[in-house]
Design an enzyme around this catalytic site. Structure first.
Site, PDB file in Angstrom:
ATOM      1  N   ARG A 265       0.832  -1.201   0.000  1.00  0.00           N
ATOM      2  CA  ARG A 265       0.000   0.000   0.000  1.00  0.00           C
ATOM      3  C   ARG A 265       0.863   1.246   0.000  1.00  0.00           C
ATOM      4  NH1 ARG A 265      -4.980  -1.897   4.025  1.00  0.00           N
ATOM      5  NH2 ARG A 265      -5.330  -3.850   2.889  1.00  0.00           N
ATOM      6  N   ARG A 280       1.921   0.518  10.456  1.00  0.00           N
ATOM      7  CA  ARG A 280       1.486   0.931   9.123  1.00  0.00           C
ATOM      8  C   ARG A 280       2.685   0.867   8.170  1.00  0.00           C
ATOM      9  NH1 ARG A 280      -3.096   3.422   7.759  1.00  0.00           N
ATOM     10  NH2 ARG A 280      -3.541   3.700   9.961  1.00  0.00           N
ATOM     11  N   GLU A 352      -6.815  -1.898  15.572  1.00  0.00           N
ATOM     12  CA  GLU A 352      -7.353  -2.767  14.525  1.00  0.00           C
ATOM     13  C   GLU A 352      -6.349  -3.840  14.099  1.00  0.00           C
ATOM     14  OE1 GLU A 352      -8.581  -0.686  10.978  1.00  0.00           O
ATOM     15  OE2 GLU A 352      -8.515  -2.531   9.797  1.00  0.00           O
ATOM     16  N   SER A 355     -10.394  -6.604   9.701  1.00  0.00           N
ATOM     17  CA  SER A 355     -11.579  -5.897   9.250  1.00  0.00           C
ATOM     18  C   SER A 355     -12.380  -6.888   8.408  1.00  0.00           C
ATOM     19  CB  SER A 355     -11.155  -4.680   8.414  1.00  0.00           C
ATOM     20  OG  SER A 355     -12.248  -3.829   8.181  1.00  0.00           O
ATOM     21  N   ARG A 394       0.671  -7.051  12.533  1.00  0.00           N
ATOM     22  CA  ARG A 394       0.065  -6.501  13.749  1.00  0.00           C
ATOM     23  C   ARG A 394      -0.114  -7.580  14.819  1.00  0.00           C
ATOM     24  NH1 ARG A 394      -4.263  -1.862  11.578  1.00  0.00           N
ATOM     25  NH2 ARG A 394      -2.653  -0.595  10.549  1.00  0.00           N
TER      26      ARG A 394
END
Length: 429
Positions: A265, A280, A352, A355, A394
């Site tokens: 990303r 991130r 988070e 999702s 994560r």
RNA sequence: GGAGAGGUAGCCUAAUUGGUAAGGCAGUAGUCUUGAAAACUACCGCGGGAAACCGCUUGCAGGUUCGAGUCCUGUCCUCUCCGCCA
């Protein structure tokens, strides 16, 4: 993509739903006239086409009967239609493109039971599992723990590639691999998913299918190659598209895939957010769950998929909570989303880690994935779902932080020991 | 990279010198049967329509033609051989 028939008949409801998603509903102002124009031009072009088809058939019959003079007269007649037809087809194409551009830019409509609100403040916690551990020493975050243990090197990663990259080494790299194997084994062995390894590079049709294009091009790493290739931002993209432009048999549903892949990303626009550590990254690893199912099953499948992801955290004995995203916080393609958030001691909060979204028929309509039921009825769009099961980087963070000891070592979660050659803890080498 | 062959509906296979996608298998419904099979009948690519019916469809996009699976151009994909290669 929304169903144009539904939008036509429920224009005000759609407008309200878009507003709840913080999406300016003004784009719908021209829907009605665009839609009417498209249908008018389409039927007119059809009529002319019909005339021409009939004339051609007559010519064929005349030719075979040897009546060339009459055939020639008919040919001249058809030639006059051509200009008119070309004009109508041009209008029809323009109207189709305009409608498609309008519809393809609209997000999915939220499900009825999604809380309405402007942003994440309106999200609602639906359940909580486990109790955060009490520490009798000062906790460190995963960056300090990993760096001091010699299993994480962010500085050299920045040299080799840039910011938002990481190097895992030794037991750190092994822990990542253990987590991946553990997750895959649980989902394939206990939850009935089929393991799959998709392409990590996809084309533009695929990106349109799941909703990354046309609106979110800047989030992607796109190759300079002239074939329109991009690196996948998540395995959801290639895997959900497996059956693009296909009509599948009802008996083949639900399809349940689990895919372990790197994800890429660009994180454009997220400068300054989560700049420390692995939270991130431009490149991270994820075990992704994807389901393709019958429309009436998707809510049940969504609950089950979310439970499958939560199971990983339960087995790792990591405290978490599950929240349902409000209308203002949901992603483009979702009609309902649960986020699973894991407890991070260093931040004293839940972050988070997964999702899980039910996209309804939104992606299926973009992809052209339909199902034929028994009894010869017309094909219907399938429903698609996806969720992280889990984000591996994560999870790596959560293990380090929640299992840290006073001396800076990290004990290995019970279920991971078989995947770590039986070692009890990660210590400084 | 070089040379060649090929893409027709869920699958398999046809289509005269260009004349408007034939058939088989699988599938669905029905007849018959205690039930099933077999046999027979109908349906059996996509879209719109209550229906009649209309439009679209031979990988994709163009072109020639009154008319293209068929002829021409481009492009994508698959396969075979050669070369290179983890």
């Amino acid at each position: 993509m929304l169903d144009p028939n539904y939008v036509r008949e429920n224009l005000e409801a759609v407008r309200a739903a878009l507003a709840a998603r913080n999406f300016p509903p003004a784009v719908l102002d021209h829907f009605a006239e665009l839609d009417a124009e498209r249908r008018r031009v389409n039927s007119e072009a059809d009529d002319v086409n019909h005339e021409r088809n009939n004339a051609s058939k007559e010519i064929g019959a005349l030719m075979q009967a040897g009546k060339t003079a009459e055939a020639d007269a008919k040919k001249a007649e058809v030639a006059g239609l051509k200009g008119r037809q070309a004009e109508l087809e041009k209008q029809r194409d323009e109207a189709d493109v305009a409608m498609r551009e309008l519809l393809s830019g609209l997000p999915n409509l939220p499900a009825a039971d999604v809380p309405v609100g402007p942003d994440e403040s309106a999200n609602v916690e639906v359940r909580r599992w486990g109790t955060p551990r009490e520490f009798d020493f000062e906790v460190k975050d995963h960056v300090d723990l990993g760096t001091e243990l010699g299993i994480l090197d962010l500085e050299r990663a920045a040299k080799v590639a840039g910011s938002r990259f990481a190097i895992l080494s030794g037991q750190g790299a092994k822990l990542e691999r253990a987590l991946v194997s553990f997750m895959l084994d649980v989902h394939t062995g206990e939850h009935g998913y089929t393991e799959t390894q998709p392409p990590l590079i996809v084309n533009r049709e695929t990106l349109f299918g799941t909703g990354q294009l046309p609106k979110f091009e800047e989030d992607l790493f796109t190759l300079t190659d002239d074939r329109g290739f991009s690196l996948i931002p998540t395995a959801e993209v290639p895997v959900t598209n497996y059956h693009r432009d296909e009509i599948v048999e009802a008996a083949s549903l639900p399809m349940k895939f689990v895919a372990f892949t790197p994800c890429f990303r660009s994180e454009a626009g997220s400068y300054g957010r989560d700049t420390r550590g692995l939270i991130r990254q431009h490149q991270f690893e994820k075990v992704e769950l994807v389901k393709i199912c019958l429309p009436e099953e998707s809510e049940k499948e969504h609950e089950e998929l979310t439970a499958n992801a939560e199971k990983i955290l339960q087995l790792l004995e990591l405290p978490y909570r599950t929240i349902v995203l409000s209308t203002g916080d949901m992603g483009f393609s979702a009609r309902k989303t649960y986020d699973i958030e894991v407890w991070l001691p260093s931040q004293q909060t839940y972050r988070e880690i997964s999702s899980c979204s039910n996209c309804g028929d939104f992606q299926a309509r973009r992809m052209g994935t339909r199902v034929r039921r028994a009894g010869g009825s017309k094909p219907e769009f399938v429903h698609t779902l996806n969720g992280s099961g889990l984000a591996v980087g994560r999870t790596w963070i959560a293990v380090l932080e929640n299992y840290q000891q006073a001396d800076g070592s990290v004990t290995v979660p019970e279920v991971l020991k078989p995947y770590m050659n039986g070692i009890e803890r990660i210590s400084k080498a």
